[in-house]
Write an enzyme that holds these catalytic residues in place. Structure first.
Site, PDB file in Angstrom:
ATOM      1  N   HIS A   2       0.814  -1.216   0.000  1.00 20.36           N
ATOM      2  CA  HIS A   2       0.000   0.000   0.000  1.00 20.36           C
ATOM      3  C   HIS A   2       0.843   1.260   0.000  1.00 20.36           C
ATOM      4  O   HIS A   2       0.398   2.307  -0.465  1.00 20.36           O
ATOM      5  CB  HIS A   2      -0.926   0.010   1.219  1.00 20.36           C
ATOM      6  CG  HIS A   2      -2.124  -0.857   1.020  1.00 20.36           C
ATOM      7  ND1 HIS A   2      -2.141  -2.183   1.358  1.00 20.36           N
ATOM      8  CD2 HIS A   2      -3.349  -0.597   0.496  1.00 20.36           C
ATOM      9  CE1 HIS A   2      -3.317  -2.699   1.063  1.00 20.36           C
ATOM     10  NE2 HIS A   2      -4.072  -1.769   0.534  1.00 20.36           N
ATOM     11  N   GLY A   3       2.022   1.188   0.556  1.00 20.80           N
ATOM     12  CA  GLY A   3       2.833   2.392   0.563  1.00 20.80           C
ATOM     13  C   GLY A   3       4.123   2.173   1.300  1.00 20.80           C
ATOM     14  O   GLY A   3       4.240   1.265   2.136  1.00 20.80           O
TER      15      GLY A   3
END
Lengths: 172, 493
Positions: free
Chosen positions: B326-327
């Site tokens: 996701h990041g």
């Protein structure tokens, strides 16, 4: 191929011409008919959606013409920018004259009212005892560490403009 | 180009009209859709179209090479190379800065400070999604689940098809490529479902997600230390609703747009907050990602085949990597670890519960009055237990969202402190926001097939009926929604 050769190949070569069983033929025919029907259905659906998209576009252009003006202003760098902006403004003015944009305005006003309503307003509308309603989100409630000391005053009783009229004026 | 904009509406109308004009010339249609997809992607930054093309080329070439050899060793090398190349692209653009920051911190802590080659790298939108699609294609070809595509056009279009390009769903090659080889069809059911999904998606994104973001979540998460506990709790629930409406809204529009172009995508969300366990949650939330993680990470790691401890390790690893997908931030790692540990704990509890019980097995309560009473009591108990489990699951998910949303770890801890040290008054809990959050959560308990039912009702409407529904639906959404168009949350991933 000459006619004679073709005749001999078809009738005298001794090889039986392939006979397609009737059931097989029927199946093949129905398959091709199905394909044609699907094609036709696809074309009809495609045309329907295209028309539906155009109708939807027309509805938006008529009832939400202000969005068109905003959009064309963003195209101001374009070579055709000024002409498009003028045309969209004329169109919007025409729609406003015909009161077509009234729906959007009314919805926006109603939503703005809902957004700024407090539990106090809701309680009043429902005819409930406002003192028993939580103070949460109430701009006009008076509290002392969560204890309500007196019934909250209505904005107009405090000599202020009622909340809703200020929203309708666009001043809040 | 964002979905809820006039630009996209005009773009889609042109693409729709031309693509169906080309329905009898399949290769031209695919080429046109490919061009449209690159235009859509290049609208953000045209330079990244080269990256998209490069990624597609790597995966197409890997598929072709895999189809040319039966030698297991060569195939393994090929698939490993292709996956490594895909991950390198992702790593460079997404994790380079994060890696160097973390390395600098470690070196500083050890007093070995060095000049590191920091670079300002712009994250290409949707890179995680198209990289995962590419990997899934290559691995499926390697596993012989699907044949390698002969046509480069098919692979390029599969990876870049604009409805799902920037924020999913992560479409699998086995599901999409066969559709490219069939003559496109547009059935009435697809038309009505497409229009219903587009309207629902727009409402979720433009109205619910945007209001919650602008009026509650962004303000509270900006500095959690200055807000009261009730506001922190409300903003947390608000964020749970916001991210669901934002992301599922995008997926709904993507599925709807693809349906209008004649392609079927699988559902990506299925009322996730009605899940009674985290395992069930992952069967309902971002389904395409959870299936991807299961098939290409959890199972290759061994899944649950090698007993308890290794299963828990695999779960943790999968969710850890799911978090980092996701990041590039430790908050996402924490989010993944929370999910991984709760999934492991659920599995442990289930295994304890399913251990053979020494007591007599109860097979039923009989048909008498006492039996019926006991059955009713049991049903009631079952419902109560499910409600409690749904509540607990929702709150665990919300707890993890704190780390997902917070700017950094310090902010997340501030948020938690504020919640634990309960005090203050609710400033944001006005009727509008409370009803918005409550109604959005309540919608999770509507029948699961409601969207299909509504779409089926509209199937027999003509163009005028459909046009009126679409036109007035968008008009209503546009009028109700706040000003401006916020980008989708998942674009940053």
């Amino acid at each position: 191929m000459s006619f004679a050769l073709e005749f001999r190949k078809n009738h005298l070569s001794g090889r039986a011409a392939p006979v397609i069983a009737p059931a097989k033929r029927r199946r093949a025919r129905s398959k091709s008919a199905d394909r044609k029907a699907v094609n036709a259905a696809t074309s009809i659906s495609g045309r329907q959606v295209a028309r539906a998209l155009m109708i939807a576009g027309l509805i938006l252009a008529v009832f939400n013409s202000s969005a068109l003006v905003q959009y064309t202003h963003r195209l101001s760098d374009n070579v055709l920018g000024p002409e498009i902006i003028i045309a969209s403004e004329k169109w919007h003015a025409l729609m406003e004259t015909g009161r077509m944009t009234e729906i959007s305005h009314r919805i926006r006003t109603a939503v703005a009212t809902a957004r700024t309503s407090s539990w106090h307003d809701i309680g009043e509308n429902l005819g409930l005892d406002v003192r028993q309603i939580s103070q949460s989100g109430e701009p006009n409630s008076q509290s002392n560490n969560g204890i309500i000391t007196s019934a909250p005053q209505r904005p107009d009783e405090r000599g202020e403009q009622p909340l809703r009229s200020s929203i309708a004026d666009g001043s809040s | 180009m964002l979905f809820p904009t006039l630009n996209f509406a005009l773009f889609f109308m042109v693409v729709f009209a031309i693509s169906w004009e080309l329905k009898d010339r399949e290769e031209f249609r695919k080429a046109f859709l490919l061009g449209a997809s690159y235009f859509f992607y290049g609208y953000w930054d045209w330079r990244f179209t080269a990256l998209l093309a490069g990624s597609s080329l790597i995966n197409y070439a890997a598929g072709r090479f895999l189809s040319l050899t039966d030698d297991d060793r060569q195939r393994r090398i090929l698939v490993a190379t292709a996956v490594a190349l895909n991950l390198s692209i992702l790593g460079l653009f997404k994790y380079y800065g994060f890696f160097l920051d973390s390395l600098a911190d470690v070196l500083l802590a050890m007093r070995w400070e060095r000049d590191l080659p920091f670079m300002e790298i712009v994250l290409p939108v949707g890179i995680s999604f198209f990289t995962f699609q590419g990997i899934s294609y290559v691995v499926d070809v390697y596993r012989r689940d699907i044949p390698a595509a002969d046509s480069a056009l098919d692979i390029f279009l599969y990876i870049s098809f604009f409805p799902q390009l920037v924020a999913g769903p992560i479409v699998r090659a086995a599901h999409f490529l066969p559709q490219l080889n069939q003559k496109p069809q547009l059935e009435r059911s697809m038309v009505s479902l497409g229009i219903v999904l587009i309207l629902i998606g727009l409402f979720k994104k433009m109205v619910i997600a945007n209001y919650l973001a602008s009026e509650l979540v962004d303000t509270v998460f900006f500095d959690p230390s200055v807000h009261s506990s009730p506001d922190l709790l409300l903003a947390l629930y608000g964020y749970a609703v916001q991210i669901y409406c934002d992301f599922s809204g995008y997926s709904d529009i993507a599925i709807g747009v693809a349906a209008l172009l004649g392609y079927r995508f699988k559902w990506n969300f299925n009322q996730p907050y009605r899940a009674a366990s985290l395992r069930e949650f992952w069967h309902r939330w971002h389904i395409s990602l959870s299936e991807w993680l299961r098939d290409y990470l959890y199972k290759p790691l061994g899944g649950s085949r090698h007993g308890g401890l290794k299963t828990y390790r695999n779960l943790m690893l999968t969710m850890f990597l799911g978090g980092i997908w996701h990041g590039a931030a430790w908050t996402f790692v924490m989010w993944g670890l929370i999910h991984g540990s709760v999934l492991a704990a659920e599995r442990l509890l289930a295994s304890i519960r399913s251990a053979p019980a020494p007591a007599v097995a109860i097979v039923g309560f009989g048909h008498g009055a006492t039996g019926q009473l006991l059955s009713a009591g049991s049903a009631g108990q079952h419902i109560f237990s499910r409600v409690v489990r749904i509540f607990m699951t929702f709150n665990i998910v919300c707890f993890a969202w704190i780390f997902f949303r917070a700017e950094n770890f310090a902010f997340a801890l501030d948020y938690l402190n504020g919640l634990i040290d309960w005090n203050g008054e609710a400033q944001f809990a006005g009727p509008f926001l409370v009803v918005l959050i409550g109604a959005s959560l309540a919608c999770h308990f509507l029948p699961e097939t409601m969207v299909e039912h509504v779409a089926r009702r509209l199937e027999w409407l003509g163009p005028i009926g459909l046009g009126l529904i679409l036109g007035f639906g968008v008009l209503l959404i546009e009028a109700v929604a706040p000003e401006g168009v916020a980008p989708f949350i998942y674009f940053q991933f």
